[in-house]
Scaffold this active site. Structure first.
Site, PDB file in Angstrom:
ATOM      1  N   GLN A  18       0.819  -1.210   0.000  1.00  0.00           N
ATOM      2  CA  GLN A  18       0.000   0.000   0.000  1.00  0.00           C
ATOM      3  C   GLN A  18       0.856   1.266   0.000  1.00  0.00           C
ATOM      4  OE1 GLN A  18      -2.797  -0.268   3.277  1.00  0.00           O
ATOM      5  NE2 GLN A  18      -3.433  -2.324   2.689  1.00  0.00           N
ATOM      6  N   HIS A  49      -1.439  -0.068   5.641  1.00  0.00           N
ATOM      7  CA  HIS A  49      -2.084   0.843   6.592  1.00  0.00           C
ATOM      8  C   HIS A  49      -1.243   2.063   6.956  1.00  0.00           C
ATOM      9  CE1 HIS A  49      -5.139  -2.342   8.262  1.00  0.00           C
ATOM     10  NE2 HIS A  49      -5.069  -2.328   6.932  1.00  0.00           N
ATOM     11  N   GLU A  85     -15.767   2.573   9.149  1.00  0.00           N
ATOM     12  CA  GLU A  85     -16.292   3.590  10.054  1.00  0.00           C
ATOM     13  C   GLU A  85     -16.259   4.990   9.472  1.00  0.00           C
ATOM     14  OE1 GLU A  85     -14.604   1.419  14.144  1.00  0.00           O
ATOM     15  OE2 GLU A  85     -14.158   3.534  13.749  1.00  0.00           O
ATOM     16  N   TYR A 126     -11.087   6.187  19.819  1.00  0.00           N
ATOM     17  CA  TYR A 126     -12.064   5.494  18.980  1.00  0.00           C
ATOM     18  C   TYR A 126     -11.961   3.974  19.080  1.00  0.00           C
ATOM     19  CZ  TYR A 126     -13.334  10.092  17.560  1.00  0.00           C
ATOM     20  OH  TYR A 126     -13.791  11.392  17.607  1.00  0.00           O
ATOM     21  N   TYR A 176      -9.453 -10.654  10.615  1.00  0.00           N
ATOM     22  CA  TYR A 176      -9.490 -11.521   9.439  1.00  0.00           C
ATOM     23  C   TYR A 176      -9.268 -12.983   9.802  1.00  0.00           C
ATOM     24  CZ  TYR A 176      -9.697  -7.558   6.273  1.00  0.00           C
ATOM     25  OH  TYR A 176     -10.111  -6.431   5.600  1.00  0.00           O
TER      26      TYR A 176
END
Length: 388
Positions: free
Chosen positions: A103, A170, A262, A272, A283
């Site tokens: 990513q 991430h 979210e 949060y 997963y």
């Protein structure tokens, strides 16, 4: 009809009006609720048409310059300058070396609020270092004096994820300026879970910085150390979209694990909950307690199971799409959608879902009120979305 003939190679389904709606369909509404929902949808659904204007390689983010040209990042480390008037696509020289993979790569691009005076452009990207990989933020001056060769000058790295860790997922690394000139950075937890709750790390956090990358004043954890001083909120997983609503409230959209994407209303000092709570599960199949089990953690205003894989977030302020005015617009990756959300509704709810038939990486609003859309992946399109 002339526009359709002009773009015969473009899938016809993407040139017709998009009127598909979708709500957070984890439960099936009763017939009366369906009727009410149908009536409300007719008030919020907006027709549109799409025009493909350029091809890109793994685009990640866009920013519009004051003259209407676009800066577009590509993950492999290229920054492109696109001129909508003549469709000319140039490569901007001087981009820092990026660590491309997974990513990671070149990420977001944002303009300093006084860009017209200082020419500062901010970039997020991934670098390799001791311990693995991490996102960083740099600023540079955009030199457009040579029309044929735009370039970045005086590059300064101003912020980094701490610590660098193995793996290439991430990063989040979205950038956003507020009206006061503070720089907001979303920092993913890098698939390491626990750092999201650790104030000795800036992973899994929303950060509020000065324009030079230092911690902004009045941040809630300033007394707890140099890294904690950057933090505005914590307990985030992979926050890939940030936007201020018309009232100045910050919203963040983030990927959940297996379920539970979210949309969060961000409050100063709030936690949060990730990875201690989530409305999805790991997963591996291991369950995660829902937010309702831990009221000390801030619950999302809206969540999605099945997931939408959110990629970006804006609030639409223009007039070209009147049904979307002041509503949130999110890009969707695995869902291949653009999702319109009414954050003023009680409760917050999805009001329209556009079936794009391609993974959507980003959406921004142009100064004249149309939308620029980038698809995700190799050979992705830059799309111009206008009202129909």
């Amino acid at each position: 009809m002339a526009k359709l003939q002009q773009y015969l190679t473009w899938p016809a389904a993407l040139l017709i009006a998009g009127l598909t709606t979708g709500c957070n369909a984890q439960t099936e509404p009763a017939n009366s609720a369906k009727a009410a929902q149908s009536s409300e949808t007719s008030k919020t659904s907006q027709s549109y048409q799409l025009e493909r204007v350029a091809r890109l390689q793994e685009p990640w983010a866009m920013a519009e310059l004051p003259d209407g040209r676009l800066l577009i990042t590509e993950k492999r480390g290229r920054l492109k300058l696109f001129n909508p008037s003549n469709k000319l696509l140039l490569e901007v020289k001087g981009v820092p070396k990026v660590a491309y993979g997974g990513q990671g790569g070149l990420g977001d691009v944002a303009l300093h609020p006084q860009f017209a005076q200082n020419r500062w452009v901010y970039l997020s990207y991934v670098e390799a270092g001791t311990g693995g990989y991490g996102a960083v933020v740099a600023r540079a001056e955009l030199d457009l004096k040579d029309a044929a060769q735009p370039q970045l000058k005086n590059i300064q790295q101003i912020w980094a994820q701490v610590p660098k860790v193995p793996g290439q997922g991430h990063y989040a690394h979205r950038l956003l300026f507020d009206q006061a000139g503070y720089l907001w950075v979303s920092s993913g937890e890098r698939q390491k879970f626990d750092p999201a709750q650790d104030l000795n790390s800036n992973l899994g956090k929303i950060l509020r910085l000065n324009a030079d990358g230092s911690a902004a004043p009045d941040n809630p954890f300033r007394a707890q150390g140099q890294i904690a001083a950057q933090v505005w909120s914590l307990g985030h997983r992979n926050p890939l979209g940030m936007a201020f609503d018309p009232a100045g409230q910050l919203w963040v959209i983030e990927m959940g694990p297996k379920g539970g994407d979210e949309l969060n209303r961000i409050e100063k000092g709030a936690n949060y909950g990730y990875p201690l709570v989530s409305n999805g599960d790991h997963y591996s199949g291991q369950p995660i307690p829902d937010h309702a089990t831990r009221p000390e953690f801030k619950a999302p205003e809206l969540d999605w199971t099945p997931v939408i894989s959110p990629s970006s977030l804006i609030f639409y302020r223009g007039d070209q799409f009147p049904q979307w005015k002041n509503k949130a617009i999110a890009g969707g990756l695995s869902s291949q959608t653009i999702i319109v959300i009414d954050t003023q509704a009680q409760p917050v709810r999805e009001v329209q879902r556009l079936d794009m038939k391609q993974r959507i990486r980003g959406v921004i609003e142009a100064r004249d009120g149309h939308l620029w859309v980038i698809e995700d992946g190799k050979g992705a399109s830059l799309l111009k979305m206008t009202a129909k």
